[in-house]
Motif scaffolding. Sequence first.
Motif, PDB file in Angstrom:
ATOM      1  N   GLY A  74      13.397  61.897  40.598  1.00 26.13           N
ATOM      2  CA  GLY A  74      14.093  62.751  39.626  1.00 26.13           C
ATOM      3  C   GLY A  74      13.368  64.062  39.386  1.00 26.13           C
ATOM      4  N   LEU A  75      12.043  64.039  39.402  1.00 30.32           N
ATOM      5  CA  LEU A  75      11.273  65.267  39.194  1.00 30.32           C
ATOM      6  C   LEU A  75      11.502  66.260  40.335  1.00 30.32           C
ATOM      7  N   VAL A  76      11.592  65.746  41.558  1.00 30.25           N
ATOM      8  CA  VAL A  76      11.902  66.615  42.702  1.00 30.25           C
ATOM      9  C   VAL A  76      13.319  67.173  42.560  1.00 30.25           C
ATOM     10  N   ASN A  77      14.242  66.312  42.180  1.00 29.82           N
ATOM     11  CA  ASN A  77      15.634  66.721  42.001  1.00 29.82           C
ATOM     12  C   ASN A  77      15.752  67.862  40.988  1.00 29.82           C
ATOM     13  N   ILE A  78      15.042  67.738  39.883  1.00 33.80           N
ATOM     14  CA  ILE A  78      15.036  68.782  38.851  1.00 33.80           C
ATOM     15  C   ILE A  78      14.479  70.084  39.421  1.00 33.80           C
ATOM     16  N   ALA A  79      13.367  69.985  40.144  1.00 31.13           N
ATOM     17  CA  ALA A  79      12.724  71.180  40.690  1.00 31.13           C
ATOM     18  C   ALA A  79      13.643  71.907  41.674  1.00 31.13           C
ATOM     19  N   VAL A  80      14.400  71.155  42.454  1.00 33.55           N
ATOM     20  CA  VAL A  80      15.338  71.759  43.409  1.00 33.55           C
ATOM     21  C   VAL A  80      16.440  72.502  42.663  1.00 33.55           C
ATOM     22  N   LEU A  81      17.003  71.885  41.639  1.00 38.42           N
ATOM     23  CA  LEU A  81      18.064  72.551  40.869  1.00 38.42           C
ATOM     24  C   LEU A  81      17.519  73.756  40.095  1.00 38.42           C
ATOM     25  N   ASP A  82      16.298  73.661  39.611  1.00 38.97           N
ATOM     26  CA  ASP A  82      15.669  74.822  38.964  1.00 38.97           C
ATOM     27  C   ASP A  82      15.528  75.979  39.951  1.00 38.97           C
ATOM     28  N   TYR A  83      15.169  75.652  41.187  1.00 38.33           N
ATOM     29  CA  TYR A  83      15.007  76.666  42.234  1.00 38.33           C
ATOM     30  C   TYR A  83      16.345  77.341  42.531  1.00 38.33           C
ATOM     31  N   VAL A  84      17.414  76.559  42.575  1.00 40.55           N
ATOM     32  CA  VAL A  84      18.753  77.136  42.741  1.00 40.55           C
ATOM     33  C   VAL A  84      19.063  78.065  41.567  1.00 40.55           C
ATOM     34  N   ALA A  85      18.767  77.619  40.349  1.00 41.65           N
ATOM     35  CA  ALA A  85      19.061  78.415  39.151  1.00 41.65           C
ATOM     36  C   ALA A  85      18.342  79.768  39.183  1.00 41.65           C
ATOM     37  N   GLU A  86      17.130  79.768  39.718  1.00 42.46           N
ATOM     38  CA  GLU A  86      16.344  81.009  39.785  1.00 42.46           C
ATOM     39  C   GLU A  86      16.903  82.000  40.807  1.00 42.46           C
ATOM     40  N   ASN A  87      17.630  81.504  41.792  1.00 43.49           N
ATOM     41  CA  ASN A  87      18.006  82.355  42.931  1.00 43.49           C
ATOM     42  C   ASN A  87      19.495  82.582  43.112  1.00 43.49           C
ATOM     43  N   ILE A  88      20.336  81.864  42.404  1.00 43.16           N
ATOM     44  CA  ILE A  88      21.778  81.982  42.621  1.00 43.16           C
ATOM     45  C   ILE A  88      22.276  83.323  42.075  1.00 43.16           C
ATOM     46  N   HIS A  89      23.181  83.971  42.826  1.00 44.70           N
ATOM     47  CA  HIS A  89      23.684  85.280  42.397  1.00 44.70           C
ATOM     48  C   HIS A  89      24.951  85.634  43.172  1.00 44.70           C
ATOM     49  N   ALA A  90      25.692  86.582  42.610  1.00 51.13           N
ATOM     50  CA  ALA A  90      26.875  87.093  43.293  1.00 51.13           C
ATOM     51  C   ALA A  90      26.471  87.723  44.620  1.00 51.13           C
ATOM     52  N   GLY A  91      27.318  87.536  45.635  1.00 50.51           N
ATOM     53  CA  GLY A  91      27.073  88.127  46.943  1.00 50.51           C
ATOM     54  C   GLY A  91      26.403  87.188  47.933  1.00 50.51           C
ATOM     55  N   MET A  92      25.852  86.071  47.455  1.00 51.61           N
ATOM     56  CA  MET A  92      25.250  85.107  48.380  1.00 51.61           C
ATOM     57  C   MET A  92      26.324  84.126  48.822  1.00 51.61           C
ATOM     58  N   SER A  93      26.105  83.510  49.958  1.00 47.12           N
ATOM     59  CA  SER A  93      27.053  82.504  50.446  1.00 47.12           C
ATOM     60  C   SER A  93      26.641  81.121  49.946  1.00 47.12           C
ATOM     61  N   LEU A 112      29.860  83.995  46.832  1.00 44.78           N
ATOM     62  CA  LEU A 112      29.988  83.954  45.375  1.00 44.78           C
ATOM     63  C   LEU A 112      30.377  85.332  44.843  1.00 44.78           C
ATOM     64  N   GLU A 113      31.342  85.330  43.940  1.00 46.80           N
ATOM     65  CA  GLU A 113      31.825  86.568  43.337  1.00 46.80           C
ATOM     66  C   GLU A 113      31.643  86.521  41.827  1.00 46.80           C
ATOM     67  N   GLU A 114      31.545  87.708  41.240  1.00 46.88           N
ATOM     68  CA  GLU A 114      31.476  87.831  39.779  1.00 46.88           C
ATOM     69  C   GLU A 114      32.630  87.049  39.141  1.00 46.88           C
ATOM     70  N   GLY A 115      32.297  86.221  38.156  1.00 51.10           N
ATOM     71  CA  GLY A 115      33.325  85.459  37.453  1.00 51.10           C
ATOM     72  C   GLY A 115      33.539  84.052  37.964  1.00 51.10           C
ATOM     73  N   ASP A 116      32.974  83.736  39.151  1.00 48.18           N
ATOM     74  CA  ASP A 116      33.090  82.371  39.672  1.00 48.18           C
ATOM     75  C   ASP A 116      32.303  81.397  38.795  1.00 48.18           C
ATOM     76  N   ILE A 117      32.779  80.154  38.746  1.00 44.06           N
ATOM     77  CA  ILE A 117      31.955  79.062  38.241  1.00 44.06           C
ATOM     78  C   ILE A 117      31.726  78.103  39.405  1.00 44.06           C
ATOM     79  N   GLY A 149      27.571  85.900  36.967  1.00 40.77           N
ATOM     80  CA  GLY A 149      27.833  87.097  36.167  1.00 40.77           C
ATOM     81  C   GLY A 149      28.608  86.764  34.916  1.00 40.77           C
ATOM     82  N   LYS A 150      29.645  87.541  34.653  1.00 38.13           N
ATOM     83  CA  LYS A 150      30.479  87.332  33.469  1.00 38.13           C
ATOM     84  C   LYS A 150      31.827  86.783  33.907  1.00 38.13           C
ATOM     85  N   THR A 151      32.285  85.738  33.236  1.00 39.70           N
ATOM     86  CA  THR A 151      33.573  85.144  33.575  1.00 39.70           C
ATOM     87  C   THR A 151      34.504  85.198  32.373  1.00 39.70           C
ATOM     88  N   THR A 152      35.647  84.551  32.476  1.00 40.01           N
ATOM     89  CA  THR A 152      36.633  84.579  31.389  1.00 40.01           C
ATOM     90  C   THR A 152      36.218  83.639  30.262  1.00 40.01           C
TER      91      THR A 152
END
Length: 241
Positions: free
Chosen positions: A9-28, A78-83, A106-109
Amino acid sequence: QIDGIRESGLVNIAVLDYVAENIHAGMSTEDIDRLVAEKTKELGGIAAPLNYEGFPKSCCTSINEVVCHGIPSEEEILEEGDIINVDCTTILDGYYADASRMFIIGKTTPQKEKLVRVAKECLEVGMEAARPFGFVGDIGHAVEKHAKKNGFSVVRDLCGHGVGVEFHEEPDVEHFGKRGTGMLIVPGMTFTIEPMINMGTYEVFVDEADGWTVCTDDGLPSAQWENMILITETGNEILTY
């Protein structure tokens, strides 16, 4: 076993934290998959989804109307407004951990923001209902009640599940139901609670083109949060927070 599952579980958390730090509009979504694969390997784990029953990637990426099991792709940007839900399952020394998170790009509805928030609240009320010597139906009842109160529906075709020494074990944890029904919950159980909450109908279909991607019937957005918990003598411990 519980100590091993907790470490996974600790590894799982660290992986999702890493995604959270790097996810952004424009990436695939393929970029997200690479992040998951790299971080999991770096931490000594194995990404359980890769090649599981033919699934071709290391995680699931489910955007907007995709409920779950979306397959990462170079073409999906990924585009602005996506969830988006990113779902990771980790194997560490033979033990499994499973969790997912929603991300707003980014910002969504306001409607999508509310959906993401209420889906997380549904997970939280479900976890509160997961008590020793209660029943699995108690969890589903709590989740469904909260979703309906907020004008949303709960997917019925998919559910949470036992996890720890295998990817999927008993019990099935449905996110709708009646109190006092289903399997008895006892200390030592480890399972996921992962409600899929839809803006419109609860009905879904599987994309025939890939045999995996689950979408809402009406094309309206869906949101999901997932945690893995351990039932203790007095309540539960969240293994993937």
